[in-house]
Design a protein around this motif. Sequence first.
Motif, mmCIF file in Angstrom:
data_model
loop_
_atom_site.group_PDB
_atom_site.id
_atom_site.type_symbol
_atom_site.label_atom_id
_atom_site.label_comp_id
_atom_site.label_asym_id
_atom_site.label_seq_id
_atom_site.Cartn_x
_atom_site.Cartn_y
_atom_site.Cartn_z
ATOM 1 N N ALA A 109 0.858 -1.190 0.000
ATOM 2 C CA ALA A 109 0.000 0.000 0.000
ATOM 3 C C ALA A 109 0.890 1.233 0.000
ATOM 4 C CB ALA A 109 -0.906 0.003 1.228
ATOM 5 N N THR A 110 0.562 2.180 -0.873
ATOM 6 C CA THR A 110 1.353 3.398 -1.017
ATOM 7 C C THR A 110 0.439 4.609 -1.003
ATOM 8 O OG1 THR A 110 2.892 2.193 -2.431
ATOM 9 C CG2 THR A 110 3.024 4.582 -2.501
ATOM 10 N N GLY A 111 0.880 5.663 -0.332
ATOM 11 C CA GLY A 111 0.128 6.911 -0.354
ATOM 12 C C GLY A 111 0.168 7.508 -1.745
ATOM 13 N N LEU A 112 -0.975 7.920 -2.238
ATOM 14 C CA LEU A 112 -1.064 8.459 -3.587
ATOM 15 C C LEU A 112 -1.179 9.975 -3.580
ATOM 16 C CD1 LEU A 112 -1.155 7.511 -6.527
ATOM 17 C CD2 LEU A 112 -3.625 7.354 -6.326
ATOM 18 N N ASP A 113 -2.121 10.499 -2.789
ATOM 19 C CA ASP A 113 -2.370 11.935 -2.835
ATOM 20 C C ASP A 113 -3.352 12.327 -1.742
ATOM 21 O OD1 ASP A 113 -2.063 14.478 -3.933
ATOM 22 O OD2 ASP A 113 -2.428 13.779 -5.971
ATOM 23 N N THR A 114 -3.525 13.631 -1.590
ATOM 24 C CA THR A 114 -4.587 14.199 -0.766
ATOM 25 C C THR A 114 -5.357 15.139 -1.676
ATOM 26 O OG1 THR A 114 -3.166 14.100 1.174
ATOM 27 C CG2 THR A 114 -5.120 15.469 1.341
ATOM 28 N N ILE A 115 -6.656 14.924 -1.764
ATOM 29 C CA ILE A 115 -7.495 15.633 -2.723
ATOM 30 C C ILE A 115 -8.634 16.329 -1.989
ATOM 31 C CG2 ILE A 115 -8.960 15.325 -4.788
ATOM 32 C CD1 ILE A 115 -6.030 14.575 -5.216
ATOM 33 N N HIS A 116 -8.999 17.516 -2.462
ATOM 34 C CA HIS A 116 -10.182 18.204 -1.930
ATOM 35 C C HIS A 116 -11.416 17.426 -2.390
ATOM 36 C CE1 HIS A 116 -13.308 21.203 -1.360
ATOM 37 N NE2 HIS A 116 -12.479 21.767 -0.482
ATOM 38 N N PRO A 117 -12.417 17.252 -1.523
ATOM 39 C CA PRO A 117 -13.603 16.485 -1.890
ATOM 40 C C PRO A 117 -14.276 16.942 -3.200
ATOM 41 C CG PRO A 117 -13.629 16.901 0.452
ATOM 42 C CD PRO A 117 -12.465 17.673 -0.113
ATOM 43 N N ASN A 118 -14.235 18.245 -3.499
ATOM 44 C CA ASN A 118 -14.846 18.731 -4.742
ATOM 45 C C ASN A 118 -14.098 18.273 -5.990
ATOM 46 O OD1 ASN A 118 -16.743 20.089 -3.225
ATOM 47 N ND2 ASN A 118 -15.708 22.059 -3.364
ATOM 48 N N GLN A 119 -12.856 17.833 -5.826
ATOM 49 C CA GLN A 119 -12.030 17.444 -6.966
ATOM 50 C C GLN A 119 -11.849 15.938 -7.117
ATOM 51 O OE1 GLN A 119 -8.531 19.600 -5.853
ATOM 52 N NE2 GLN A 119 -9.254 21.520 -6.743
ATOM 53 N N ALA B 252 -4.839 6.792 4.998
ATOM 54 C CA ALA B 252 -5.372 5.953 3.918
ATOM 55 C C ALA B 252 -4.476 4.739 3.682
ATOM 56 C CB ALA B 252 -5.531 6.767 2.630
ATOM 57 N N VAL B 253 -3.165 4.934 3.781
ATOM 58 C CA VAL B 253 -2.225 3.812 3.631
ATOM 59 C C VAL B 253 -2.455 2.791 4.744
ATOM 60 C CG1 VAL B 253 0.207 3.133 3.710
ATOM 61 C CG2 VAL B 253 -0.479 5.150 2.416
ATOM 62 N N ILE B 254 -2.590 3.252 5.968
ATOM 63 C CA ILE B 254 -2.813 2.354 7.111
ATOM 64 C C ILE B 254 -4.127 1.605 6.938
ATOM 65 C CG2 ILE B 254 -3.290 2.295 9.599
ATOM 66 C CD1 ILE B 254 -1.187 4.591 9.829
ATOM 67 N N LEU B 255 -5.153 2.302 6.502
ATOM 68 C CA LEU B 255 -6.451 1.682 6.245
ATOM 69 C C LEU B 255 -6.318 0.574 5.200
ATOM 70 C CD1 LEU B 255 -9.578 1.990 6.774
ATOM 71 C CD2 LEU B 255 -9.586 3.426 4.742
ATOM 72 N N LEU B 256 -5.640 0.872 4.106
ATOM 73 C CA LEU B 256 -5.475 -0.094 3.019
ATOM 74 C C LEU B 256 -4.607 -1.273 3.469
ATOM 75 C CD1 LEU B 256 -6.020 -0.934 0.134
ATOM 76 C CD2 LEU B 256 -4.198 0.622 -0.605
ATOM 77 N N GLN B 257 -3.535 -0.983 4.182
ATOM 78 C CA GLN B 257 -2.665 -2.053 4.676
ATOM 79 C C GLN B 257 -3.433 -2.956 5.632
ATOM 80 O OE1 GLN B 257 0.644 -2.295 3.545
ATOM 81 N NE2 GLN B 257 0.467 -4.332 4.408
ATOM 82 N N SER B 258 -4.263 -2.383 6.486
ATOM 83 C CA SER B 258 -5.075 -3.176 7.414
ATOM 84 C C SER B 258 -6.058 -4.061 6.654
ATOM 85 C CB SER B 258 -5.847 -2.265 8.377
ATOM 86 O OG SER B 258 -4.967 -1.523 9.167
ATOM 87 N N TRP B 259 -6.662 -3.512 5.602
ATOM 88 C CA TRP B 259 -7.590 -4.295 4.786
ATOM 89 C C TRP B 259 -6.854 -5.472 4.139
ATOM 90 C CZ3 TRP B 259 -7.917 -5.900 -0.205
ATOM 91 C CH2 TRP B 259 -9.132 -6.468 -0.604
ATOM 92 N N MET B 260 -5.659 -5.216 3.619
ATOM 93 C CA MET B 260 -4.874 -6.262 2.971
ATOM 94 C C MET B 260 -4.488 -7.351 3.967
ATOM 95 S SD MET B 260 -2.618 -3.756 0.501
ATOM 96 C CE MET B 260 -1.219 -4.836 0.463
#
Length: 140
Positions: free
Chosen positions: A26-36, A125-133
């Motif tokens: 799992a790798t961090g990709l980005d931080t995005i504003h909800p409108n985008q 988000a990375v921790i969440l994804l790693q936990s899911w995996m």
Amino acid sequence: MPRIMAFDYGTKRIGVAVTDPLQMIATGLDTIHPNQIVDYLKRYLQTEQVELFIVGEPKQMDNTPSQSAMHVKGFVNLLKKTFPDTPVEMMDERFTSKMASAAILAGGVKKSGRQDKGLVDTVSAVILLQSWMERKSFGF
């Protein structure tokens, strides 16, 4: 093999993480504003295959939904409507922000970097994804 993407949803920022094509890291990709986020995902999905979206489910200690749960539900509905071919799975996100802050501190990031809330959201988000995996690999 398609990737799996995870989101740490917030009303100001959404932390985004993704697996490698083999779904091992799992790798961090980005931080995005909800409108985008929809435009961001449409661009991303033009070049990468994603088979599943994982969204952090905000819960309180007694397992009831937190105050932000209604916002997350709206985000999940948006994902399902906009990307109907990509399933969405919820996962308990309790403590991910605290774990992210601790990981950033342990990583030796300077104080100015530790105060970057976008970094905390991405690491969450990375921790969440790693936990899911990890859950998936143990059959939970």
